[in-house]
Write a protein that holds these residues in place. Sequence first.
Motif, PDB file in Angstrom:
ATOM      1  N   ARG A 115     101.806  53.390 -31.988  1.00 40.81           N
ATOM      2  CA  ARG A 115     101.108  52.954 -30.779  1.00 40.81           C
ATOM      3  C   ARG A 115     101.866  53.473 -29.565  1.00 40.81           C
ATOM      4  O   ARG A 115     103.072  53.290 -29.449  1.00 40.81           O
ATOM      5  N   THR A 116     101.159  54.133 -28.665  1.00 41.89           N
ATOM      6  CA  THR A 116     101.780  54.627 -27.443  1.00 41.89           C
ATOM      7  C   THR A 116     101.953  53.480 -26.454  1.00 41.89           C
ATOM      8  O   THR A 116     101.034  52.691 -26.242  1.00 41.89           O
ATOM      9  N   LEU A 117     103.123  53.383 -25.858  1.00 39.09           N
ATOM     10  CA  LEU A 117     103.372  52.314 -24.902  1.00 39.09           C
ATOM     11  C   LEU A 117     102.602  52.554 -23.606  1.00 39.09           C
ATOM     12  O   LEU A 117     102.561  53.666 -23.097  1.00 39.09           O
ATOM     13  N   ALA A 118     102.012  51.488 -23.082  1.00 36.48           N
ATOM     14  CA  ALA A 118     101.402  51.561 -21.753  1.00 36.48           C
ATOM     15  C   ALA A 118     102.533  51.633 -20.722  1.00 36.48           C
ATOM     16  O   ALA A 118     103.622  51.106 -20.942  1.00 36.48           O
ATOM     17  N   PRO A 119     102.307  52.302 -19.591  1.00 35.64           N
ATOM     18  CA  PRO A 119     103.346  52.357 -18.552  1.00 35.64           C
ATOM     19  C   PRO A 119     103.776  50.955 -18.129  1.00 35.64           C
ATOM     20  O   PRO A 119     102.946  50.069 -17.948  1.00 35.64           O
ATOM     21  N   PHE A 120     105.074  50.756 -18.008  1.00 34.22           N
ATOM     22  CA  PHE A 120     105.606  49.459 -17.592  1.00 34.22           C
ATOM     23  C   PHE A 120     106.821  49.699 -16.708  1.00 34.22           C
ATOM     24  O   PHE A 120     107.378  50.799 -16.677  1.00 34.22           O
ATOM     25  N   GLU A 121     107.245  48.655 -15.993  1.00 32.02           N
ATOM     26  CA  GLU A 121     108.394  48.782 -15.100  1.00 32.02           C
ATOM     27  C   GLU A 121     109.216  47.499 -15.120  1.00 32.02           C
ATOM     28  O   GLU A 121     108.783  46.469 -14.599  1.00 32.02           O
ATOM     29  N   LEU A 122     110.377  47.572 -15.742  1.00 27.83           N
ATOM     30  CA  LEU A 122     111.310  46.458 -15.788  1.00 27.83           C
ATOM     31  C   LEU A 122     112.609  46.874 -15.105  1.00 27.83           C
ATOM     32  O   LEU A 122     112.704  47.967 -14.551  1.00 27.83           O
TER      33      LEU A 122
END
Length: 207
Positions: free
Chosen positions: A43-50
Amino acid sequence: MKMHNKYALLLTLLIGCGLGVLIPITQPVQPGTAQAMIQKAERTLAPFELQSAYGQFDQHVLRGQWTIMMFGFTHCPDICPTALSRLAALETQLTALSIPWQPKYVFVSVDPQRDTVTELDIYVRHFRPSFIGVTGHPDQLKLLARSTGAQFQVDNAPDNYQVAHSTMLFLLDPSATLRGRFDINQDLSELAAQLKRFIYMAGSQQN
């Protein structure tokens, strides 16, 4: 007062770390078993920002190396510390196997209200200096959780603060794609050997 059905179901599926309750997912596997310890997934990760103590942490930071990721929180009384201790031992096992793609280890706190990035860095480095702690806005945490298939629930009532979360660990490849998940509560020498084979085969397919 009765618990809402949704939350009751979630607690059945997850670990109630805030209460120190352990719901075993699997029994420890005996050495030498042929049982597959890693569940394949893609599964490709959705863009995220931590955020981490070293700056922004997003899908781009994950690129270029394999990553083992787990979800938890620093106030977890026993389950998270035990998992991190075993993860540190797993790192030792993988290092000894001299695999060409040594993974990065990321601990994602689902409790940003209490876990600052500074506190997270101190916490994870207690287990291993190479470990990275990240957290951020709840919406971004939920986005990453959905991408990996993890689940968590935070009930921040002042008189009854509770956190529940998935206990599976997630294996991400150098393109920041989820490739597998596994339970750390297994024989670590066999798990390390299976991870080595898994990473080698996946790396060969990408070349």
